[in-house]
Design a protein around this motif. Structure first.
Motif, PDB file in Angstrom:
ATOM      1  N   ASN A 138     -10.508  48.495 -31.561  1.00 17.83           N
ATOM      2  CA  ASN A 138     -11.485  48.732 -32.417  1.00 17.83           C
ATOM      3  C   ASN A 138     -11.662  50.367 -32.627  1.00 17.83           C
ATOM      4  OD1 ASN A 138     -14.243  49.192 -33.461  1.00 17.83           O
ATOM      5  ND2 ASN A 138     -14.984  47.713 -32.527  1.00 17.83           N
ATOM      6  N   TYR A 139     -11.255  51.035 -33.713  1.00 15.87           N
ATOM      7  CA  TYR A 139     -11.449  52.443 -33.857  1.00 15.87           C
ATOM      8  C   TYR A 139     -12.353  52.955 -34.905  1.00 15.87           C
ATOM      9  CZ  TYR A 139      -6.586  52.168 -32.038  1.00 15.87           C
ATOM     10  OH  TYR A 139      -5.492  51.848 -31.087  1.00 15.87           O
ATOM     11  N   GLY A 140     -13.690  52.215 -34.649  1.00 12.06           N
ATOM     12  CA  GLY A 140     -15.009  52.633 -35.420  1.00 12.06           C
ATOM     13  C   GLY A 140     -14.946  51.604 -36.669  1.00 12.06           C
ATOM     14  N   PHE A 141     -14.558  52.353 -37.785  1.00 17.56           N
ATOM     15  CA  PHE A 141     -14.772  51.519 -38.866  1.00 17.56           C
ATOM     16  C   PHE A 141     -13.309  50.596 -39.169  1.00 17.56           C
ATOM     17  CE2 PHE A 141     -12.133  53.564 -41.983  1.00 17.56           C
ATOM     18  CZ  PHE A 141     -12.222  55.019 -41.466  1.00 17.56           C
ATOM     19  N   VAL A 142     -12.399  50.796 -38.325  1.00 12.33           N
ATOM     20  CA  VAL A 142     -11.097  50.007 -38.506  1.00 12.33           C
ATOM     21  C   VAL A 142     -10.769  49.087 -37.053  1.00 12.33           C
ATOM     22  CG1 VAL A 142      -8.739  50.097 -38.748  1.00 12.33           C
ATOM     23  CG2 VAL A 142      -9.982  51.737 -39.972  1.00 12.33           C
ATOM     24  N   HIS A 143     -10.833  48.124 -37.153  1.00 10.47           N
ATOM     25  CA  HIS A 143     -10.384  46.942 -35.852  1.00 10.47           C
ATOM     26  C   HIS A 143      -9.865  45.869 -36.341  1.00 10.47           C
ATOM     27  CE1 HIS A 143     -13.455  44.070 -37.277  1.00 10.47           C
ATOM     28  NE2 HIS A 143     -14.318  44.967 -37.717  1.00 10.47           N
ATOM     29  N   GLY A 144      -9.000  45.353 -35.525  1.00  7.96           N
ATOM     30  CA  GLY A 144      -8.296  44.180 -35.561  1.00  7.96           C
ATOM     31  C   GLY A 144      -7.476  43.981 -34.314  1.00  7.96           C
TER      32      GLY A 144
ATOM     33  N   ALA B  77      -8.310  50.603 -48.616  1.00  8.25           N
ATOM     34  CA  ALA B  77      -6.858  50.473 -47.465  1.00  8.25           C
ATOM     35  C   ALA B  77      -6.058  51.565 -46.906  1.00  8.25           C
ATOM     36  CB  ALA B  77      -6.208  49.540 -48.413  1.00  8.25           C
ATOM     37  N   VAL B  78      -5.926  52.583 -47.874  1.00 11.98           N
ATOM     38  CA  VAL B  78      -5.057  53.677 -47.418  1.00 11.98           C
ATOM     39  C   VAL B  78      -5.954  54.549 -46.497  1.00 11.98           C
ATOM     40  CG1 VAL B  78      -4.343  55.925 -48.327  1.00 11.98           C
ATOM     41  CG2 VAL B  78      -3.887  53.946 -49.679  1.00 11.98           C
ATOM     42  N   ALA B  79      -7.129  54.804 -46.821  1.00 15.35           N
ATOM     43  CA  ALA B  79      -7.890  55.285 -45.630  1.00 15.35           C
ATOM     44  C   ALA B  79      -8.008  54.610 -44.380  1.00 15.35           C
ATOM     45  CB  ALA B  79      -9.328  55.482 -46.122  1.00 15.35           C
ATOM     46  N   GLY B  80      -8.128  53.432 -44.452  1.00 12.41           N
ATOM     47  CA  GLY B  80      -7.994  52.642 -42.988  1.00 12.41           C
ATOM     48  C   GLY B  80      -6.753  52.781 -42.419  1.00 12.41           C
ATOM     49  N   ASN B  81      -5.623  52.566 -43.079  1.00 13.49           N
ATOM     50  CA  ASN B  81      -4.320  52.887 -42.393  1.00 13.49           C
ATOM     51  C   ASN B  81      -4.027  54.468 -41.793  1.00 13.49           C
ATOM     52  OD1 ASN B  81      -2.105  50.696 -42.589  1.00 13.49           O
ATOM     53  ND2 ASN B  81      -3.186  50.258 -44.463  1.00 13.49           N
ATOM     54  N   LEU B  82      -4.640  55.205 -42.614  1.00 18.39           N
ATOM     55  CA  LEU B  82      -4.426  56.640 -42.169  1.00 18.39           C
ATOM     56  C   LEU B  82      -5.122  56.996 -40.947  1.00 18.39           C
ATOM     57  CD1 LEU B  82      -4.668  58.639 -45.501  1.00 18.39           C
ATOM     58  CD2 LEU B  82      -2.519  58.732 -43.998  1.00 18.39           C
ATOM     59  N   TRP B  83      -6.277  56.400 -41.025  1.00 23.38           N
ATOM     60  CA  TRP B  83      -7.333  56.500 -39.576  1.00 23.38           C
ATOM     61  C   TRP B  83      -6.702  55.722 -38.526  1.00 23.38           C
ATOM     62  CZ3 TRP B  83     -10.494  59.317 -37.410  1.00 23.38           C
ATOM     63  CH2 TRP B  83     -11.367  58.655 -36.332  1.00 23.38           C
ATOM     64  N   PHE B  84      -6.246  54.444 -38.735  1.00 18.73           N
ATOM     65  CA  PHE B  84      -5.588  53.918 -37.580  1.00 18.73           C
ATOM     66  C   PHE B  84      -4.352  54.714 -37.009  1.00 18.73           C
ATOM     67  CE2 PHE B  84      -3.966  50.231 -35.394  1.00 18.73           C
ATOM     68  CZ  PHE B  84      -2.613  50.230 -35.546  1.00 18.73           C
ATOM     69  N   HIS B  85      -3.476  55.216 -37.892  1.00 20.37           N
ATOM     70  CA  HIS B  85      -2.403  55.582 -37.399  1.00 20.37           C
ATOM     71  C   HIS B  85      -2.607  56.994 -36.731  1.00 20.37           C
ATOM     72  CE1 HIS B  85       0.620  53.039 -38.748  1.00 20.37           C
ATOM     73  NE2 HIS B  85       0.244  52.882 -40.025  1.00 20.37           N
ATOM     74  N   LEU B  86      -3.528  57.771 -37.207  1.00 22.58           N
ATOM     75  CA  LEU B  86      -4.095  58.706 -36.615  1.00 22.58           C
ATOM     76  C   LEU B  86      -4.595  58.780 -35.043  1.00 22.58           C
ATOM     77  CD1 LEU B  86      -4.992  62.053 -37.061  1.00 22.58           C
ATOM     78  CD2 LEU B  86      -7.051  61.299 -37.541  1.00 22.58           C
ATOM     79  N   VAL B  87      -5.508  57.684 -34.975  1.00 20.78           N
ATOM     80  CA  VAL B  87      -5.994  57.281 -33.746  1.00 20.78           C
ATOM     81  C   VAL B  87      -4.943  56.767 -32.499  1.00 20.78           C
ATOM     82  CG1 VAL B  87      -7.548  55.804 -32.224  1.00 20.78           C
ATOM     83  CG2 VAL B  87      -8.225  56.854 -34.607  1.00 20.78           C
ATOM     84  N   GLU B  88      -3.949  56.070 -33.288  1.00 24.04           N
ATOM     85  CA  GLU B  88      -2.902  55.593 -32.502  1.00 24.04           C
ATOM     86  C   GLU B  88      -1.969  56.829 -31.845  1.00 24.04           C
ATOM     87  OE1 GLU B  88      -1.094  52.176 -32.235  1.00 24.04           O
ATOM     88  OE2 GLU B  88      -3.176  52.075 -31.629  1.00 24.04           O
TER      89      GLU B  88
END
Lengths: 161, 51
Positions: free
Chosen positions: A53-59, B8-19
């Protein structure tokens, strides 16, 4: 007519590649397991599912671990050796002897997996199919006969319930 | 439709940044750890050809 029948046939297994990988699996297994030839081999994998859960992105994320699974019917022993899809190397083996494990069973839902509890602290769930095409995640090997033999061994000789 | 693609693009970018940030943090904690044992595939023995 011939074109359409070929189209709907589905992917064909590259047996040369499959046989080469089967040889590599044997070489890796025998390198780390004493008397490795006493064991029959299949390719299996584990799935570790975790949530994020990274804020507005989770899964959820699924991590695939590849295994060379060897079994010896006489000793009622299963050996799992971690490896990678290209079989460039492997880790140390883990032995599961029926006389020493807590329990073992075949899970059907949610996944069709061979589950072994060596003790109360944890378990391993081994998934196996006759053939998986995605070489980035799984070892490319055709193993329908070997899988049938392993399934028979696990259900009738190794499982505790 | 464009809004969905952008999300979708923003979400993917955010996910990869946090990872990648988490990966860096994990590496800091794993500095002293020994790497896991690894056995490379042994080289194929060359077949001797009888002449």
């Amino acid at each position: 007519m011939g074109f359409f029948s070929k189209l709907f046939k589905g992917p064909e297994i590259d047996m040369a590649k499959s046989d080469a990988n089967a040889k590599k699996m044997r070489a890796l297994f025998n390198q780390v397991v004493e008397d490795g030839d006493r064991y029959q081999l299949i390719f299996g994998y584990t799935e570790d599912v975790s949530r994020f859960n990274y804020g507005f992105v989770h899964g959820s994320k699924t991590k695939i671990g590849n295994l060379i699974v060897g079994w010896n019917e006489a000793d009622e022993t299963i050996v799992a050796v971690p490896t990678v899809p290209d079989l460039s190397g492997c880790g140390d083996p883990t032995y599961y002897r029926r006389s020493q494990i807590l329990k073992a069973y075949r899970n059907k839902y949610p996944t069709d997996a061979f589950v072994i509890y060596p003790d109360k602290k944890g378990y391993i769930a081994i998934n196996a199919y006759d053939w998986l095409e995605d070489e980035s995640l799984y070892v490319y090997v055709s193993q329908d006969k070997e899988l049938a033999a392993f399934t028979d061994f696990f259900l009738h000789r190794f499982a505790t319930k | 439709m464009l809004l969905l693609a952008a999300a979708a693009v923003a979400g993917n970018l955010w996910f990869h940044l946090v990872e990648s940030v988490l990966h860096g943090v994990r590496k800091l904690f794993d500095r002293g750890k020994e790497p896991p044992v690894w056995h490379p595939l042994p080289p194929e023995k060359e077949e001797k050809n009888d002449v």
